[in-house]
Design an enzyme around this catalytic site. Structure first.
Site, mmCIF file in Angstrom:
data_model
loop_
_atom_site.group_PDB
_atom_site.id
_atom_site.type_symbol
_atom_site.label_atom_id
_atom_site.label_comp_id
_atom_site.label_asym_id
_atom_site.label_seq_id
_atom_site.Cartn_x
_atom_site.Cartn_y
_atom_site.Cartn_z
ATOM 1 N N ASP A 105 0.589 -1.381 0.022
ATOM 2 C CA ASP A 105 -0.061 0.272 0.186
ATOM 3 C C ASP A 105 0.964 1.177 -0.088
ATOM 4 O O ASP A 105 1.969 1.124 -1.058
ATOM 5 C CB ASP A 105 -0.654 -0.066 1.044
ATOM 6 C CG ASP A 105 -2.148 1.203 1.460
ATOM 7 O OD1 ASP A 105 -2.543 1.138 0.375
ATOM 8 O OD2 ASP A 105 -2.011 1.997 2.612
ATOM 9 N N TYR A 147 -12.408 7.270 -1.721
ATOM 10 C CA TYR A 147 -12.256 7.320 -1.124
ATOM 11 C C TYR A 147 -10.948 8.006 -0.806
ATOM 12 O O TYR A 147 -11.272 9.311 0.522
ATOM 13 C CB TYR A 147 -12.202 5.748 -0.561
ATOM 14 C CG TYR A 147 -10.593 4.930 -0.658
ATOM 15 C CD1 TYR A 147 -9.471 5.664 0.525
ATOM 16 C CD2 TYR A 147 -10.379 4.555 -2.254
ATOM 17 C CE1 TYR A 147 -8.649 4.427 0.054
ATOM 18 C CE2 TYR A 147 -9.443 4.163 -2.074
ATOM 19 C CZ TYR A 147 -8.849 4.007 -1.327
ATOM 20 O OH TYR A 147 -7.133 3.343 -2.189
ATOM 21 N N TYR A 230 -2.584 10.623 2.479
ATOM 22 C CA TYR A 230 -3.891 10.917 1.578
ATOM 23 C C TYR A 230 -3.392 12.307 1.482
ATOM 24 O O TYR A 230 -3.354 12.606 0.322
ATOM 25 C CB TYR A 230 -4.901 10.530 2.340
ATOM 26 C CG TYR A 230 -5.460 9.248 2.808
ATOM 27 C CD1 TYR A 230 -5.837 7.796 1.783
ATOM 28 C CD2 TYR A 230 -5.132 8.728 4.006
ATOM 29 C CE1 TYR A 230 -5.627 7.055 1.360
ATOM 30 C CE2 TYR A 230 -5.867 7.059 3.751
ATOM 31 C CZ TYR A 230 -5.774 6.131 2.723
ATOM 32 O OH TYR A 230 -5.716 4.823 2.996
ATOM 33 N N HIS A 290 -6.529 -6.571 -1.913
ATOM 34 C CA HIS A 290 -5.931 -5.194 -1.026
ATOM 35 C C HIS A 290 -4.968 -5.678 0.141
ATOM 36 O O HIS A 290 -4.090 -5.872 0.092
ATOM 37 C CB HIS A 290 -6.262 -4.545 -0.656
ATOM 38 C CG HIS A 290 -5.580 -3.221 -0.715
ATOM 39 N ND1 HIS A 290 -5.154 -2.438 -1.631
ATOM 40 C CD2 HIS A 290 -5.033 -2.380 -0.113
ATOM 41 C CE1 HIS A 290 -4.698 -1.729 -1.314
ATOM 42 N NE2 HIS A 290 -4.633 -1.434 -0.337
#
Length: 312
Positions: A105, A147, A230, A290
């Site tokens: 990730d 998201y 993010y 994932h």
């Protein structure tokens, strides 16, 4: 699984006490595991035991602002460069002249960036689910309810997450993000609303696992994790010379929602990634999600150990 063999300590790195989990004598070398979101060191439990049994030293830090590591004093000023510099400090502090880096990730980004900036300290790179692309990724074409778009908006995720416990946030993310569809909310809906409260956890992720994650996020909160990755994802600047010149393995699950990002599958299956990485292997696991390393630990461990042994 005997996790009691894993030792825990803190290292003072760049003014912060960073939590480090480690196991193994390391006669064959060092392997550093870099987690994603909503994960912490514990996500690598299967891989740490496997590489330690094979003769390597396994090290899994909690990134700054995550798990048992200190919060930076000004989380909103954090950057991905902080994670790269922290990693250099960890290797120096532990006396590891070189290491294999294993990321998943957003943990893939500091692994790739470190390999570009400090190639002399890297034996090889293994990343799960995120290919190397110095050009970035085409995410702006995804709808407003995507998201990452939602969580980039200051205050929105805080309000969404704040309605429920930290443990429930982690539960919902594991349920939603182990599916093959990209999490996208409708207008007037938040990301946490996408999760059915009655839905079971994935069969490979237990209530006991959730307790570990939930307890750590109750401590750390989500203030820094919402910044990194993010809100700083699109602030990463490409290197002047972006080539990775160390052996690299990319493991992709064919049911990972990330592979459905615009242009992602076409990119990974083309020859273009090999123009940025001089020695690149790509392996696909047909049923992988994932969280492929937790879902299919035996298969991932086989690929990981094979890579480590070939390049030791």
């Amino acid at each position: 699984m005997d996790l009691g063999k894993i030792k825990h300590s803190h290292l003072l790195i760049r003014g912060l006490n960073l939590h480090i989990a480690q196991i193994g004598t390391g006669e064959l070398g060092t392997v550093v595991f870099l987690h994603g979101f909503p994960e912490i060191w514990y996500t690598w439990r299967h891989q740490m035991l496997a590489v330690a049994d094979a003769g390597f030293r396994a090290i899994a830090p909690d990134f700054r602002g995550y798990g048992l590591s200190d919060q930076p004093p000004e989380p909103e000023k954090g950057s991905f460069d902080d994670l790269v510099d922290d990693l250099l400090g960890i290797l120096d502090s532990l006396g590891a002249p070189k290491a294999f880096l294993v990321g998943k990730d957003f943990g893939a980004f500091p692994a790739y960036d470190f390999a570009v900036k400090h190639p002399d300290r890297v034996q090889g790179v293994v990343n799960l689910g995120v290919p190397y692309s110095p050009m970035g990724y085409n995410l702006e074409s995804l709808p407003e309810g995507f998201y990452i778009h939602r969580w980039r908006e200051p205050g929105r995720a805080e309000a969404d997450f704040g309605r429920i416990s930290a443990k429930t946030v982690v539960r919902n993310v594991y349920i939603l993000f182990s599916k093959s569809e990209i999490p996208i909310a409708a207008e007037g809906q938040e990301i946490m609303d996408l999760a059915d409260p009655s839905a079971p956890l994935p069969p490979w992720f237990t209530e006991e696992d959730l307790e570990v994650y939930g307890g750590l996020y109750e401590k750390s909160g989500f203030r820094f994790p919402l910044q990194i990755p993010y809100r700083k994802l699109f602030e990463r600047l490409p290197a002047v010379d972006p080539m990775i010149c160390r052996p690299t393995l990319l493991i992709m699950g064919e049911k990972d929602y990330v592979i459905k990002f615009p242009g992602m599958e076409e990119y990974v299956r083309s020859d273009l990634p090999k123009s940025f990485v001089t020695d690149l292997e790509i392996k696909f696991l047909p049923e992988g999600s994932h969280f492929i390393h937790e879902q299919h630990p035996a298969e991932v461990n086989d690929l990981l150990l094979g890579f480590l042994q070939r390049h030791t």
